[in-house]
Design an enzyme around this catalytic site. Structure first.
Site, PDB file in Angstrom:
ATOM      1  N   GLU A 296      67.579  -1.159 -31.439  1.00  0.00           N
ATOM      2  CA  GLU A 296      68.871  -1.504 -30.929  1.00  0.00           C
ATOM      3  C   GLU A 296      69.082  -1.787 -28.780  1.00  0.00           C
ATOM      4  O   GLU A 296      69.913  -1.818 -28.309  1.00  0.00           O
ATOM      5  CB  GLU A 296      69.763   0.054 -31.767  1.00  0.00           C
ATOM      6  CG  GLU A 296      69.020   1.288 -30.523  1.00  0.00           C
ATOM      7  CD  GLU A 296      70.346   2.316 -30.161  1.00  0.00           C
ATOM      8  OE1 GLU A 296      72.049   1.648 -30.111  1.00  0.00           O
ATOM      9  OE2 GLU A 296      70.502   3.076 -29.037  1.00  0.00           O
TER      10      GLU A 296
ATOM     11  N   HIS B 191      73.774   0.971 -29.482  1.00  0.00           N
ATOM     12  CA  HIS B 191      74.125   0.970 -28.392  1.00  0.00           C
ATOM     13  C   HIS B 191      73.985  -1.098 -29.157  1.00  0.00           C
ATOM     14  O   HIS B 191      74.258  -1.955 -28.312  1.00  0.00           O
ATOM     15  CB  HIS B 191      72.888   0.754 -27.492  1.00  0.00           C
ATOM     16  CG  HIS B 191      72.847   2.122 -26.618  1.00  0.00           C
ATOM     17  ND1 HIS B 191      73.934   1.896 -25.944  1.00  0.00           N
ATOM     18  CD2 HIS B 191      71.974   2.632 -26.623  1.00  0.00           C
ATOM     19  CE1 HIS B 191      73.891   2.685 -24.510  1.00  0.00           C
ATOM     20  NE2 HIS B 191      72.745   3.996 -25.302  1.00  0.00           N
TER      21      HIS B 191
ATOM     22  N   HIS C  72      70.614   8.167 -36.626  1.00  0.00           N
ATOM     23  CA  HIS C  72      70.761   7.984 -35.235  1.00  0.00           C
ATOM     24  C   HIS C  72      71.767   9.207 -34.757  1.00  0.00           C
ATOM     25  O   HIS C  72      72.944   8.663 -34.538  1.00  0.00           O
ATOM     26  CB  HIS C  72      71.107   6.355 -34.650  1.00  0.00           C
ATOM     27  CG  HIS C  72      70.951   6.384 -33.897  1.00  0.00           C
ATOM     28  ND1 HIS C  72      69.633   5.711 -33.209  1.00  0.00           N
ATOM     29  CD2 HIS C  72      71.760   5.639 -32.707  1.00  0.00           C
ATOM     30  CE1 HIS C  72      69.396   4.919 -31.554  1.00  0.00           C
ATOM     31  NE2 HIS C  72      70.875   5.253 -32.032  1.00  0.00           N
TER      32      HIS C  72
ATOM     33  N   HIS D  49      67.237   7.669 -31.894  1.00  0.00           N
ATOM     34  CA  HIS D  49      68.225   8.120 -30.524  1.00  0.00           C
ATOM     35  C   HIS D  49      68.006   8.754 -29.584  1.00  0.00           C
ATOM     36  O   HIS D  49      67.939   8.101 -28.415  1.00  0.00           O
ATOM     37  CB  HIS D  49      69.114   8.637 -31.134  1.00  0.00           C
ATOM     38  CG  HIS D  49      70.486   8.391 -29.931  1.00  0.00           C
ATOM     39  ND1 HIS D  49      70.783   7.215 -29.155  1.00  0.00           N
ATOM     40  CD2 HIS D  49      71.057   9.411 -29.244  1.00  0.00           C
ATOM     41  CE1 HIS D  49      72.050   8.087 -28.680  1.00  0.00           C
ATOM     42  NE2 HIS D  49      71.614   9.414 -28.117  1.00  0.00           N
TER      43      HIS D  49
END
Length: 252
Positions: free
Chosen positions: A30, A59, A143, A168
């Site tokens: 991401e 994201h 995440h 994350h």
């Protein structure tokens, strides 16, 4: 994180596939495009490097062009607990190579200090119930910002899934273990990208954000690149984890 992170995956992933005799590779991508988001081009690169499934997080939505691509690629996942109607796939069941069975992958996103989306705990329960009709091998990418939320979900699902690995925070944790029910757990897989940085971001820019409490232009760092990840060994019949080992190269 960023092109340097993508390049590191390209250089090193196949080495680890060979070392551990890996059957299936999951990459959280991401942050691969300029530090926030992903592109179809990078998706195809990661597949060519050896990734079978690409997970994501909050994201995934930062680059608009990917929104149209998400519904066309079931191997690129966004968190499953976004509201109904959100484009893309949140989970999938995939064939393991060599006729070794199937693996289920679920991408979830936490709610503590993050967007108020649907409940990841009950979302996981619903998906897992269906997946277990096809396979006992189930992997969860959680995440999330809060360690307690990731750990709570792992305990909640212990014995029902093979592994839960958090993403994350961009900082690899050292708490890898196998829970009593046979679920492998790691709070955060860490960041593949530049460590001469603040979680991948140019240090000066990041410092200014905290000094002045004002928006700053997002700039990716480039130096001291490392690969971070985790290897999980799973019994194909029971779906229970038998080994978990962190990967970090080169070491500090």
């Amino acid at each position: 994180v960023g092109q340097v992170g993508v390049d590191m995956v390209g250089r090193m992933l196949k080495t680890y596939i060979d070392k551990y005799k890996v059957d299936f590779v999951i990459v959280n991508g991401e942050n691969s495009l300029e530090g926030k988001g992903i592109s179809e081009e990078i998706v195809r690169k990661l597949y060519s490097f050896g990734a079978h499934v690409i997970t994501s997080g909050n994201h995934i939505w930062d680059k608009w062009k990917i929104h149209d691509y998400l519904p066309r690629d079931p191997n690129l996942l966004r968190p499953a607990n976004y509201p109904k109607g959100t484009p893309g796939f949140g989970s999938g069941v995939y064939n393991l190579p060599g006729g070794k069975g199937k693996i289920g992958v679920i991408n979830l996103q936490g709610r503590t200090f993050m967007q108020a989306i649907d409940d990841p705990f009950r979302t996981a329960e619903t998906i897992i119930e269906k997946m277990r009709q096809e396979t006992r091998i189930i992997f969860v990418d959680m995440h999330a910002e809060a360690t307690a939320e990731k750990m709570s979900l792992a305990w909640h699902l212990d014995g029902k899934i093979s592994a839960l690995v958090g993403t994350h925070t961009h900082v690899q944790t050292a708490d890898e273990r196998i829970l009593p029910g046979g679920t492998a757990y790691l709070t955060d897989a860490g960041m593949t990208g530049p460590y001469d940085s603040v979680i991948g971001m140019n240090k000066a820019v990041s410092i200014r954000r905290f000094l002045y409490q004002t928006p700053q232009k997002y700039e990716i760092a480039h130096g001291d690149v490392h690969l971070a990840g985790v290897f999980v060994g799973v019994n194909r019949t029971s779906g229970k984890a038998e080994k978990i080992e962190r990967i970090f190269f080169p070491s500090f």
